[in-house]
Design a protein around this motif. Structure first.
Motif, PDB file in Angstrom:
ATOM      1  N   ARG A  51      47.304  37.203  36.049  1.00 31.03           N
ATOM      2  CA  ARG A  51      47.401  36.834  34.669  1.00 31.03           C
ATOM      3  C   ARG A  51      47.976  35.313  34.740  1.00 31.03           C
ATOM      4  NH1 ARG A  51      45.664  38.173  29.844  1.00 31.03           N
ATOM      5  NH2 ARG A  51      46.675  39.736  29.022  1.00 31.03           N
ATOM      6  N   GLU A  52      47.229  34.552  33.859  1.00 31.69           N
ATOM      7  CA  GLU A  52      47.710  33.045  33.639  1.00 31.69           C
ATOM      8  C   GLU A  52      47.851  32.900  32.145  1.00 31.69           C
ATOM      9  OE1 GLU A  52      45.483  30.196  35.731  1.00 31.69           O
ATOM     10  OE2 GLU A  52      46.226  30.719  37.657  1.00 31.69           O
ATOM     11  N   GLY A  53      48.713  32.732  31.454  1.00 29.27           N
ATOM     12  CA  GLY A  53      48.687  32.610  30.062  1.00 29.27           C
ATOM     13  C   GLY A  53      48.155  33.692  29.318  1.00 29.27           C
ATOM     14  N   ARG A  54      47.227  33.234  28.422  1.00 28.15           N
ATOM     15  CA  ARG A  54      46.284  34.190  27.752  1.00 28.15           C
ATOM     16  C   ARG A  54      45.135  34.774  28.498  1.00 28.15           C
ATOM     17  NH1 ARG A  54      45.937  31.467  21.739  1.00 28.15           N
ATOM     18  NH2 ARG A  54      48.460  31.648  21.338  1.00 28.15           N
ATOM     19  N   GLY A  55      44.640  34.064  29.556  1.00 29.23           N
ATOM     20  CA  GLY A  55      43.483  34.523  30.339  1.00 29.23           C
ATOM     21  C   GLY A  55      43.981  35.161  31.787  1.00 29.23           C
ATOM     22  N   TRP A  56      42.928  35.019  32.703  1.00 31.14           N
ATOM     23  CA  TRP A  56      43.116  35.433  34.048  1.00 31.14           C
ATOM     24  C   TRP A  56      42.649  34.591  35.047  1.00 31.14           C
ATOM     25  CZ3 TRP A  56      45.422  40.165  34.956  1.00 31.14           C
ATOM     26  CH2 TRP A  56      45.519  41.118  34.000  1.00 31.14           C
ATOM     27  N   SER A  57      42.880  34.331  36.230  1.00 29.85           N
ATOM     28  CA  SER A  57      42.394  33.763  37.252  1.00 29.85           C
ATOM     29  C   SER A  57      41.908  34.995  38.199  1.00 29.85           C
ATOM     30  CB  SER A  57      43.483  33.017  37.994  1.00 29.85           C
ATOM     31  OG  SER A  57      43.847  31.705  37.384  1.00 29.85           O
ATOM     32  N   TYR A  58      40.450  34.498  38.351  1.00 25.77           N
ATOM     33  CA  TYR A  58      39.966  35.596  39.238  1.00 25.77           C
ATOM     34  C   TYR A  58      39.687  34.852  40.787  1.00 25.77           C
ATOM     35  CZ  TYR A  58      38.753  38.048  35.020  1.00 25.77           C
ATOM     36  OH  TYR A  58      38.693  38.645  33.881  1.00 25.77           O
ATOM     37  N   ILE A  59      40.357  35.618  41.730  1.00 23.90           N
ATOM     38  CA  ILE A  59      40.456  35.089  42.942  1.00 23.90           C
ATOM     39  C   ILE A  59      39.421  35.867  43.962  1.00 23.90           C
ATOM     40  CG2 ILE A  59      42.247  34.653  44.843  1.00 23.90           C
ATOM     41  CD1 ILE A  59      44.355  34.653  42.453  1.00 23.90           C
ATOM     42  N   ILE A  60      38.847  34.973  44.715  1.00 18.52           N
ATOM     43  CA  ILE A  60      38.141  35.709  45.898  1.00 18.52           C
ATOM     44  C   ILE A  60      38.730  35.346  47.316  1.00 18.52           C
ATOM     45  CG2 ILE A  60      36.334  33.676  46.043  1.00 18.52           C
ATOM     46  CD1 ILE A  60      34.245  35.590  46.493  1.00 18.52           C
ATOM     47  N   GLN A  61      38.674  36.290  48.305  1.00 16.90           N
ATOM     48  CA  GLN A  61      39.533  35.978  49.469  1.00 16.90           C
ATOM     49  C   GLN A  61      38.276  36.476  50.711  1.00 16.90           C
ATOM     50  OE1 GLN A  61      43.455  37.453  50.231  1.00 16.90           O
ATOM     51  NE2 GLN A  61      43.340  36.010  52.100  1.00 16.90           N
ATOM     52  N   ARG A  62      38.112  35.446  51.267  1.00 15.86           N
ATOM     53  CA  ARG A  62      37.235  35.918  52.655  1.00 15.86           C
ATOM     54  C   ARG A  62      37.807  36.655  53.363  1.00 15.86           C
ATOM     55  NH1 ARG A  62      33.527  37.166  55.382  1.00 15.86           N
ATOM     56  NH2 ARG A  62      31.711  35.589  56.354  1.00 15.86           N
ATOM     57  N   ARG A  63      37.090  37.711  53.926  1.00 21.02           N
ATOM     58  CA  ARG A  63      37.609  38.766  54.999  1.00 21.02           C
ATOM     59  C   ARG A  63      36.770  37.965  56.103  1.00 21.02           C
ATOM     60  NH1 ARG A  63      37.210  44.754  53.021  1.00 21.02           N
ATOM     61  NH2 ARG A  63      38.320  44.949  54.848  1.00 21.02           N
ATOM     62  N   SER A  64      37.107  38.993  57.243  1.00 27.34           N
ATOM     63  CA  SER A  64      36.578  38.464  58.784  1.00 27.34           C
ATOM     64  C   SER A  64      35.448  39.100  59.009  1.00 27.34           C
ATOM     65  CB  SER A  64      37.580  38.892  59.855  1.00 27.34           C
ATOM     66  OG  SER A  64      37.894  40.379  59.668  1.00 27.34           O
ATOM     67  N   LYS A  65      34.750  39.838  58.320  1.00 27.29           N
ATOM     68  CA  LYS A  65      33.415  40.462  58.465  1.00 27.29           C
ATOM     69  C   LYS A  65      32.481  39.132  58.634  1.00 27.29           C
ATOM     70  CE  LYS A  65      30.013  43.687  57.066  1.00 27.29           C
ATOM     71  NZ  LYS A  65      29.481  44.759  56.108  1.00 27.29           N
ATOM     72  N   ARG A  66      31.428  39.384  59.591  1.00 28.31           N
ATOM     73  CA  ARG A  66      30.402  38.281  59.842  1.00 28.31           C
ATOM     74  C   ARG A  66      29.338  38.361  58.755  1.00 28.31           C
ATOM     75  NH1 ARG A  66      25.417  39.254  62.754  1.00 28.31           N
ATOM     76  NH2 ARG A  66      24.387  37.070  62.973  1.00 28.31           N
ATOM     77  N   PHE A  67      29.218  37.009  58.262  1.00 31.09           N
ATOM     78  CA  PHE A  67      28.224  36.969  57.030  1.00 31.09           C
ATOM     79  C   PHE A  67      26.763  37.113  57.590  1.00 31.09           C
ATOM     80  CE2 PHE A  67      25.471  34.302  54.610  1.00 31.09           C
ATOM     81  CZ  PHE A  67      25.577  34.811  53.193  1.00 31.09           C
ATOM     82  N   GLU A  68      25.839  37.846  56.912  1.00 28.50           N
ATOM     83  CA  GLU A  68      24.620  38.041  57.244  1.00 28.50           C
ATOM     84  C   GLU A  68      23.700  37.472  56.106  1.00 28.50           C
ATOM     85  OE1 GLU A  68      23.187  41.417  59.003  1.00 28.50           O
ATOM     86  OE2 GLU A  68      24.945  41.622  60.285  1.00 28.50           O
ATOM     87  N   PRO A  69      22.595  36.662  56.372  1.00 32.83           N
ATOM     88  CA  PRO A  69      22.047  36.117  55.215  1.00 32.83           C
ATOM     89  C   PRO A  69      21.576  36.985  54.042  1.00 32.83           C
ATOM     90  CG  PRO A  69      20.994  35.590  57.230  1.00 32.83           C
ATOM     91  CD  PRO A  69      22.041  36.641  57.545  1.00 32.83           C
ATOM     92  N   ILE A  70      21.365  36.801  52.818  1.00 33.98           N
ATOM     93  CA  ILE A  70      20.913  37.205  51.853  1.00 33.98           C
ATOM     94  C   ILE A  70      21.777  38.473  51.504  1.00 33.98           C
ATOM     95  CG2 ILE A  70      18.997  38.436  50.456  1.00 33.98           C
ATOM     96  CD1 ILE A  70      18.646  35.440  51.010  1.00 33.98           C
ATOM     97  N   ASP A  71      21.325  39.932  51.496  1.00 37.85           N
ATOM     98  CA  ASP A  71      22.454  40.744  51.239  1.00 37.85           C
ATOM     99  C   ASP A  71      22.892  41.578  52.450  1.00 37.85           C
ATOM    100  OD1 ASP A  71      19.980  42.337  52.121  1.00 37.85           O
ATOM    101  OD2 ASP A  71      20.087  43.254  50.156  1.00 37.85           O
TER     102      ASP A  71
END
Length: 160
Positions: A51-71
């Motif tokens: 919560r920030e004032g009247r709105g929100w901050s939406y936060i993304i945090q990277r996990r350790s799982k290996r990234f694979e292209p596309i989906d």
């Protein structure tokens, strides 16, 4: 602030533990929410909001799982009917949906479990011959653009 394509790129390059605010406001735009949900369901990120004032901050945090292209989804063994062409077409439609550039032949080969870029190129030619897609080449320094002929939608144009 990150839009859907920028969020995808951020996840691709972020290290485990990195965090970023991807939206500030009262609500998430639909496209960004869809991308965030997809990445979280793949186990690549954790999503939180503060919560920030009247709105929100939406936060993304990277996990350790290996990234694979596309989906990154792997088909279940019971889905043996999915041909490489079908899998490539799904990858193209996913890229269109999330306004991403067309995957490279290497990415197609990885996503469709093919032996290499030549095999992916062959499958793309089969899709073109079948009238499923059209490919537009913009030169050696840009991603090609794939057009889904069923819907008329296309991947975005981007530099390599």
């Amino acid at each position: 602030m990150l839009d859907a394509p920028a969020m995808y790129e951020w996840v691709r390059e972020a290290k485990a533990g990195d965090a970023a605010v991807y939206v500030r406001g009262e609500a998430l735009p639909r496209e960004i929410a869809a991308m965030a949900t997809t990445l979280a369901s793949q186990g690549l990120v954790d999503l939180t909001q503060r919560r920030e004032g009247r709105g929100w901050s939406y936060i993304i945090q990277r996990r350790s799982k290996r990234f694979e292209p596309i989906d990154g989804r792997r088909p279940a063994r019971r889905c043996a009917r999915a041909t490489p062409e079908t899998m490539i077409l799904r990858m193209i439609r996913h890229a269109i949906r999330f306004k991403q550039p067309c995957p490279t032949n290497i990415e197609f080969a990885d996503g469709a479990y093919l032996s290499g870029r030549e095999a992916a190129s062959y499958r793309l030619r089969k899709l073109v011959a079948a009238g499923k897609i059209a490919l537009i080449d913009h030169g050696p320094f840009e991603h090609r653009v794939a057009v889904d002929l069923e819907t008329g939608q296309a991947t975005v144009r981007a530099k390599l």
